[in-house]
Design a protein around this motif. Structure first.
Motif, short mmCIF file in Angstrom:
data_model
loop_
_atom_site.label_atom_id
_atom_site.label_comp_id
_atom_site.label_asym_id
_atom_site.label_seq_id
_atom_site.Cartn_x
_atom_site.Cartn_y
_atom_site.Cartn_z
N VAL A 51 0.83 -1.21 0.00
CA VAL A 51 0.00 0.00 0.00
C VAL A 51 0.87 1.26 0.00
O VAL A 51 0.50 2.27 -0.61
CB VAL A 51 -0.95 -0.02 1.22
N PRO B 190 3.36 2.86 -3.70
CA PRO B 190 2.91 3.88 -4.66
C PRO B 190 2.93 5.30 -4.08
O PRO B 190 3.28 6.25 -4.77
CB PRO B 190 1.48 3.44 -4.99
N ALA B 191 2.56 5.41 -2.80
CA ALA B 191 2.59 6.74 -2.17
C ALA B 191 4.03 7.24 -2.06
O ALA B 191 4.30 8.42 -2.31
CB ALA B 191 1.93 6.66 -0.79
N TYR C 91 6.49 6.46 -4.00
CA TYR C 91 6.92 6.80 -5.37
C TYR C 91 6.45 8.22 -5.72
O TYR C 91 7.23 9.04 -6.24
CB TYR C 91 6.32 5.78 -6.33
N ALA C 92 5.18 8.51 -5.43
CA ALA C 92 4.63 9.83 -5.76
C ALA C 92 5.28 10.92 -4.92
O ALA C 92 5.66 11.98 -5.43
CB ALA C 92 3.11 9.81 -5.53
N ALA D 282 8.83 11.65 -6.04
CA ALA D 282 8.85 12.40 -7.31
C ALA D 282 8.49 13.85 -7.09
O ALA D 282 9.12 14.76 -7.65
CB ALA D 282 7.88 11.75 -8.30
N LEU D 283 7.48 14.10 -6.26
CA LEU D 283 7.05 15.48 -6.04
C LEU D 283 8.07 16.28 -5.23
O LEU D 283 8.10 17.51 -5.32
CB LEU D 283 5.69 15.48 -5.30
N PRO E 149 12.49 11.95 -8.66
CA PRO E 149 11.62 11.16 -9.56
C PRO E 149 12.26 9.85 -9.95
O PRO E 149 12.60 9.61 -11.11
CB PRO E 149 11.45 12.10 -10.77
N TRP E 150 12.42 8.97 -8.99
CA TRP E 150 13.07 7.67 -9.22
C TRP E 150 12.09 6.73 -9.91
O TRP E 150 10.88 6.84 -9.73
CB TRP E 150 13.48 7.05 -7.88
N PRO E 151 12.65 5.74 -10.61
CA PRO E 151 11.77 4.69 -11.15
C PRO E 151 11.16 3.88 -10.00
O PRO E 151 11.71 3.83 -8.90
CB PRO E 151 12.72 3.81 -11.97
N VAL F 59 2.90 8.55 6.13
CA VAL F 59 2.13 7.56 5.36
C VAL F 59 2.32 6.16 5.96
O VAL F 59 1.36 5.41 6.16
CB VAL F 59 2.57 7.57 3.88
N VAL G 140 -0.69 3.93 7.44
CA VAL G 140 -1.04 2.67 6.75
C VAL G 140 -0.64 1.46 7.59
O VAL G 140 -1.42 0.51 7.75
CB VAL G 140 -0.36 2.63 5.36
#
Lengths: 273, 190
Positions: free
Chosen positions: A74, A77-78, A80-81, A84-85, A89-91, A169, A173
């Motif tokens: 869960v 993805p958070a 990752y975002a 990037a922000l 901005p890693w893969p 986060v 979570v």
């Protein structure tokens, strides 16, 4: 599972973090971290479940890895975002490997501390003390995981905001996933411990209830709601009510549980002062 | 080439005022899909038709706020003689939406978790909080880019331009909240 990666996770977390960022040995780091999480969490879960024993050992040994993996699934993805922000901005594979490596390090620490926890449990530690001890072990493992994550984010001050956002986060979570998968120890007053409890609200709700409880205000002693102006007193019979001592038709005998009554919640009984 | 310049998120948030129409369309599609994913996640609480309603409402609310607010913002900036062309403003607005949507998409699994396992009030509060944080992130990305775009103007224009973009931010939050409130049970709507 690579012994070299395990050693590097414990000794040189900065090196592992750099490899994750540079996408070196990602397959080996990921596979080793996954195995470490599965083993470490399962052993820790079994030790926690040994407080009650029997089937609870197996149930907790299964649930703890599920909690850790569920939280990671869960959160990634958070992360990752957020990365990037906040200028990273890693893969996705970089974020995934970095988070898994952090979790793997935490799981190895869990594995190391589990025998100590078992000694305490086996020595007759009480329920609440066991909860505290298990939470402390989990917290220590979480601190160890920061060793990889913090270096991966570049340290302070560049990574501070990202690390704080990750923590928020992860705490929300992780708390919710762990809360949803309770119980792990099983309260002594309970006769049967289910694999997972019925839905009882969220981790946040529980924290909000626990804060007044910690101050000695128990919400299970529910007070009647505030009556509107001109309302009859709380114990006054309603209009056209039968005499006070007359039982209504089909009244069950005193102390009988109502039909379809929910199961008693022993949590509150054991918490009452 | 480093991984930072080739990741999907890097391309989504890339700066520059001259992307192709195809790039812009891809960015809008990605932002719509990520916003819809968040809507879908918060719709899990009620399930059924609510899934579709929420999935449609979130991207529609953001798109409507941009469609109405950006032309008005351009007119105000033009009155101040700020050196911003309509195309540049559009590109910056889409980038802001992409930033907002990236966060919403990232938070979507967590939103679904809370919607499925929490009390309805808690799930609604956390769902609305996620939308608010996503909106703030998008507006910050847009505002920072706009500040750089009008950085060459004189001091008066820069200051007034920032005031106007601040007013746009307030309008966007209120308008998007209004649209969402009308369509989503999450915010007390139907």
């Amino acid at each position: 599972m690579s012994a070299a990666i395990v050693s590097a996770l414990l000794r040189t977390p900065g090196d592992i973090a750099r490899k994750c960022r540079d996408e070196e040995d990602l397959r080996a780091i990921t596979a080793t971290s996954l195995a470490a999480v599965a083993c470490g969490a399962a052993v820790y879960g079994a030790i926690v479940g040994s407080f009650r024993g029997d089937a609870q050992i197996a149930m907790s040994a299964v649930k703890l890895p599920l909690v850790l993996f569920g939280t990671l699934i869960v959160c990634v993805p958070a992360f990752y975002a957020i990365a990037a922000l906040l200028g990273r901005p890693w893969p996705m594979r970089t974020v995934l490997s970095l988070v898994l490596a952090s979790a793997g390090r935490a799981a190895l620490v869990l594995l190391a501390l589990s025998p100590i926890l078992w000694l305490f449990v086996d020595g007759g530690l009480g329920y609440h003390a066991t909860v505290l001890a298990a939470t402390s072990v989990y917290g220590a493992a979480g601190l160890a995981s920061l060793g990889v994550l913090w270096r991966g984010l570049g340290g302070a001050p560049a990574g501070l905001l990202t690390a704080v956002a990750f923590f928020l986060v992860l705490a929300a979570v992780g708390g919710q996933v762990a809360w949803s998968m309770r119980p792990y120890l099983g309260r002594p007053a309970q006769e049967d411990v289910p694999f997972v409890r019925a839905r009882e609200g969220s981790f946040v709700d529980a924290v909000l209830v626990s804060i007044p409880s910690a101050a000695g205000i128990y919400l299970d002693a529910r007070e009647p709601e505030a009556a509107p102006p001109n309302a009859p007193p709380p114990n006054a019979p309603p209009p056209n009510a039968p005499p006070p001592n007359a039982p209504p038709p089909n009244t069950p005998p005193p102390n009988a549980p109502p039909p379809n009554a929910p199961e008693r919640d022993v949590r509150w009984e054991t918490r009452a002062p | 080439m480093s991984s930072e310049s080739t990741s999907w998120s890097a391309r989504l948030l890339a700066e520059g005022d001259s992307p192709t129409v195809g790039t812009l369309a891809l960015r809008v599609a990605s932002a719509s899909a990520l916003s819809a994913a968040y809507g879908l996640a918060v719709g899990v609480e009620e399930g059924g038709v609510s899934l579709v309603t929420h999935a449609v409402s979130v991207p529609v609310a953001v798109a409507a706020a941009l469609a109405i607010g950006v032309p008005a913002l351009f007119i105000a900036l033009a009155l101040l003689d700020a050196p911003v062309r309509p195309r540049v403003l559009t590109v910056l607005a889409i980038r802001g939406w992409a930033a907002c949507a990236l966060l919403l998409g990232g938070l979507a699994p967590a939103a679904a978790l809370f919607a499925a396992t929490s009390q309805p009030e808690t799930a609604s509060t956390l769902g609305a909080l996620g939308l608010f944080v996503g909106g703030v992130v998008g507006l910050l990305a847009f505002g920072c880019s706009l500040s750089r775009a009008i950085g060459a103007a004189d001091t008066r224009t820069r200051i007034l331009g920032r005031c106007v973009s601040g007013a746009f931010a307030v309008f966007s939050v209120v308008f998007a909240g209004r649209v969402l409130g009308a369509g989503l049970a999450l915010l007390g709507g139907s």
